[in-house]
Design a protein around this motif. Structure first.
Motif, PDB file in Angstrom:
ATOM      1  N   THR A  51       0.816  -1.215   0.000  1.00 26.61           N
ATOM      2  CA  THR A  51       0.000   0.000   0.000  1.00 26.61           C
ATOM      3  C   THR A  51       0.852   1.269   0.000  1.00 26.61           C
ATOM      4  N   ALA A  52       0.182   2.349  -0.391  1.00 30.79           N
ATOM      5  CA  ALA A  52       0.868   3.644  -0.382  1.00 30.79           C
ATOM      6  C   ALA A  52       1.273   4.033   1.038  1.00 30.79           C
ATOM      7  N   ALA A  53       0.438   3.658   2.026  1.00 34.51           N
ATOM      8  CA  ALA A  53       0.764   3.965   3.426  1.00 34.51           C
ATOM      9  C   ALA A  53       2.045   3.252   3.854  1.00 34.51           C
ATOM     10  N   ASP A  54       2.227   2.031   3.379  1.00 36.11           N
ATOM     11  CA  ASP A  54       3.444   1.285   3.704  1.00 36.11           C
ATOM     12  C   ASP A  54       4.672   1.948   3.090  1.00 36.11           C
ATOM     13  N   VAL A  55       4.552   2.339   1.828  1.00 41.07           N
ATOM     14  CA  VAL A  55       5.673   2.998   1.145  1.00 41.07           C
ATOM     15  C   VAL A  55       5.984   4.331   1.824  1.00 41.07           C
ATOM     16  N   GLU A  56       4.926   5.067   2.166  1.00 48.95           N
ATOM     17  CA  GLU A  56       5.128   6.354   2.848  1.00 48.95           C
ATOM     18  C   GLU A  56       5.845   6.158   4.178  1.00 48.95           C
ATOM     19  N   ALA A  57       5.443   5.155   4.942  1.00 50.53           N
ATOM     20  CA  ALA A  57       6.078   4.883   6.237  1.00 50.53           C
ATOM     21  C   ALA A  57       7.555   4.535   6.059  1.00 50.53           C
ATOM     22  N   LYS A  58       7.858   3.773   5.012  1.00 55.38           N
ATOM     23  CA  LYS A  58       9.248   3.393   4.765  1.00 55.38           C
ATOM     24  C   LYS A  58      10.087   4.612   4.428  1.00 55.38           C
ATOM     25  N   LEU A  59       9.561   5.460   3.562  1.00 51.90           N
ATOM     26  CA  LEU A  59      10.294   6.666   3.174  1.00 51.90           C
ATOM     27  C   LEU A  59      10.488   7.596   4.372  1.00 51.90           C
ATOM     28  N   ARG A  60       9.469   7.738   5.193  1.00 46.15           N
ATOM     29  CA  ARG A  60       9.595   8.594   6.382  1.00 46.15           C
ATOM     30  C   ARG A  60      10.621   7.999   7.353  1.00 46.15           C
ATOM     31  N   GLY A  61      10.690   6.679   7.401  1.00 49.35           N
ATOM     32  CA  GLY A  61      11.714   6.059   8.226  1.00 49.35           C
ATOM     33  C   GLY A  61      13.113   6.396   7.735  1.00 49.35           C
ATOM     34  N   TRP A  62      13.306   6.412   6.420  1.00 45.81           N
ATOM     35  CA  TRP A  62      14.606   6.782   5.854  1.00 45.81           C
ATOM     36  C   TRP A  62      14.949   8.236   6.175  1.00 45.81           C
ATOM     37  N   LEU A  63      13.929   9.097   6.172  1.00 50.63           N
ATOM     38  CA  LEU A  63      14.155  10.506   6.516  1.00 50.63           C
ATOM     39  C   LEU A  63      14.531  10.644   7.994  1.00 50.63           C
ATOM     40  N   ALA A  64      13.895   9.845   8.842  1.00 52.05           N
ATOM     41  CA  ALA A  64      14.116   9.960  10.282  1.00 52.05           C
ATOM     42  C   ALA A  64      15.467   9.397  10.705  1.00 52.05           C
ATOM     43  N   ASP A  65      15.915   8.283  10.075  1.00 56.62           N
ATOM     44  CA  ASP A  65      17.156   7.646  10.542  1.00 56.62           C
ATOM     45  C   ASP A  65      18.401   8.122   9.800  1.00 56.62           C
ATOM     46  N   GLY A  66      18.237   9.100   8.886  1.00 57.23           N
ATOM     47  CA  GLY A  66      19.399   9.651   8.210  1.00 57.23           C
ATOM     48  C   GLY A  66      19.799   8.924   6.943  1.00 57.23           C
ATOM     49  N   THR A  67      19.026   7.908   6.557  1.00 52.95           N
ATOM     50  CA  THR A  67      19.303   7.261   5.275  1.00 52.95           C
ATOM     51  C   THR A  67      19.161   8.258   4.136  1.00 52.95           C
ATOM     52  N   LEU A  68      18.173   9.142   4.272  1.00 55.31           N
ATOM     53  CA  LEU A  68      17.985  10.257   3.345  1.00 55.31           C
ATOM     54  C   LEU A  68      18.191  11.550   4.119  1.00 55.31           C
ATOM     55  N   VAL A  69      19.045  12.436   3.598  1.00 55.49           N
ATOM     56  CA  VAL A  69      19.369  13.693   4.291  1.00 55.49           C
ATOM     57  C   VAL A  69      18.948  14.867   3.415  1.00 55.49           C
ATOM     58  N   PRO A  70      18.828  16.077   4.010  1.00 52.91           N
ATOM     59  CA  PRO A  70      18.415  17.249   3.244  1.00 52.91           C
ATOM     60  C   PRO A  70      19.262  17.471   1.989  1.00 52.91           C
ATOM     61  N   GLU A  71      18.564  17.787   0.904  1.00 55.90           N
ATOM     62  CA  GLU A  71      19.131  18.062  -0.423  1.00 55.90           C
ATOM     63  C   GLU A  71      19.609  16.808  -1.148  1.00 55.90           C
ATOM     64  N   GLN A  72      19.426  15.640  -0.546  1.00 56.19           N
ATOM     65  CA  GLN A  72      19.791  14.395  -1.230  1.00 56.19           C
ATOM     66  C   GLN A  72      18.682  14.002  -2.207  1.00 56.19           C
ATOM     67  N   ARG A  73      19.079  13.490  -3.355  1.00 61.18           N
ATOM     68  CA  ARG A  73      18.085  13.010  -4.311  1.00 61.18           C
ATOM     69  C   ARG A  73      17.619  11.620  -3.923  1.00 61.18           C
ATOM     70  N   LEU A  74      16.317  11.410  -3.968  1.00 59.59           N
ATOM     71  CA  LEU A  74      15.763  10.102  -3.659  1.00 59.59           C
ATOM     72  C   LEU A  74      16.099   9.114  -4.777  1.00 59.59           C
ATOM     73  N   PRO A  75      16.070   7.825  -4.486  1.00 61.89           N
ATOM     74  CA  PRO A  75      16.194   6.844  -5.564  1.00 61.89           C
ATOM     75  C   PRO A  75      15.110   7.092  -6.610  1.00 61.89           C
ATOM     76  N   SER A  76      15.389   6.721  -7.840  1.00 63.45           N
ATOM     77  CA  SER A  76      14.416   6.911  -8.913  1.00 63.45           C
ATOM     78  C   SER A  76      13.145   6.111  -8.626  1.00 63.45           C
ATOM     79  N   GLU A  77      12.050   6.485  -9.309  1.00 63.71           N
ATOM     80  CA  GLU A  77      10.801   5.740  -9.146  1.00 63.71           C
ATOM     81  C   GLU A  77      11.006   4.260  -9.470  1.00 63.71           C
TER      82      GLU A  77
END
Length: 268
Positions: free
Chosen positions: A3-29
């Motif tokens: 589900t979209a909620a699952d994907v959203e939760a995963k992405l927010r987890g990456w934002l919270a734990d530093g896997t994704l940082v400000p100004e970093q490009r996300l993986p492609s679709e």
């Protein structure tokens, strides 16, 4: 992960734990689809949620990037209105007395001016002139130049107020009106929302005299603005915005002259 909620939760987890940082490009679709085992529509729905709350921004042709975190409001003592009373009123302003209280039980009294929404408009001509209005200012006991202003009537569209107020002083209809910003010039003592527009006019006819109405309008060359500012002949926050924010796009002698005015004032 379906589900979209699952994907959203995963992405927010990456934002919270530093896997994704400000100004970093996300993986492609395509990469997200493969990593998270979700469909393209599901990934896009999750990304739309992150875009909506300002966590992620799209950049055309480049993908999605992590936004910088927004600055949090500082924590200060907050006062709530316990009671209020209108002590004086006019067609455009109310004067209100408020009894305020804090969470700690403190009390204080404040007087607040509540005004109707005012729309101010900077109109530029094709030959580099700005429409200004000369009025006597009761509060300071002197005259000064300012931009055309109008009080919004009820729920009137501010763009209509801008057009109406310009036509009232110059008998021209501004074109290309652009809403630049809203601001509160006297937020400590007044709730007086100001809306600032910029527009243009191809027709610069002689402005009919409004002396009998207490004002005179003229098309003033931009080159004269620095001297008017230096002589203290322009007043008001909106006028200063027009000079410093709008004229900044000129990158011309006008802007350099204005900078000299500011430097001379700061050194005096």
């Amino acid at each position: 992960m379906g589900t979209a909620a699952d994907v959203e939760a995963k992405l927010r987890g990456w934002l919270a734990d530093g896997t994704l940082v400000p100004e970093q490009r996300l993986p492609s679709e395509r990469t997200l689809i493969e990593q998270l085992g979700a469909s393209r529509n599901t990934v896009r729905a999750a990304l739309a949620k992150l875009i909506a709350d300002g966590s992620v921004r799209p950049e055309h042709g480049r993908g999605y990037f992590v936004c910088r975190p927004r600055r949090a409001d500082p924590v200060v003592r907050q006062w709530k209105v316990r009671s209020s009373e209108i002590v004086a009123e006019s067609a455009t302003h109310d004067f209100e007395r408020r009894e305020l209280g804090s969470a700690a039980g403190r009390r204080r009294q404040a007087y607040v001016v509540r005004a109707r929404r005012v729309v101010t408009t900077a109109v530029f001509s094709e030959d580099d002139r700005l429409l200004l209005v000369w009025r006597q200012r009761d509060a300071i006991g002197a005259g000064s130049w300012a931009l055309p202003t109008g009080v919004a009537e009820g729920d009137e569209d501010p763009a209509l107020t801008a057009s109406r107020s310009v036509h009232a002083v110059a008998k021209v209809q501004p074109t290309g009106l652009h809403r630049v910003m809203d601001f509160q010039p006297l937020a400590d003592v007044a709730d007086a929302l100001q809306v600032f527009f910029v527009g243009s006019s191809q027709v610069v006819a002689s402005v009919p005299s409004g002396e009998a109405d207490g004002h005179v309008a003229e098309w003033i060359p931009l080159s004269e603005l620095p001297q008017l500012a230096e002589d203290g002949k322009v007043t008001g926050v909106a006028m200063i915005l027009a000079i410093h924010a709008v004229l900044a796009r000129e990158g011309s002698d006008v802007l350099r002259s204005l900078k000299r005015v500011n430097l001379s004032r700061s050194g005096s």
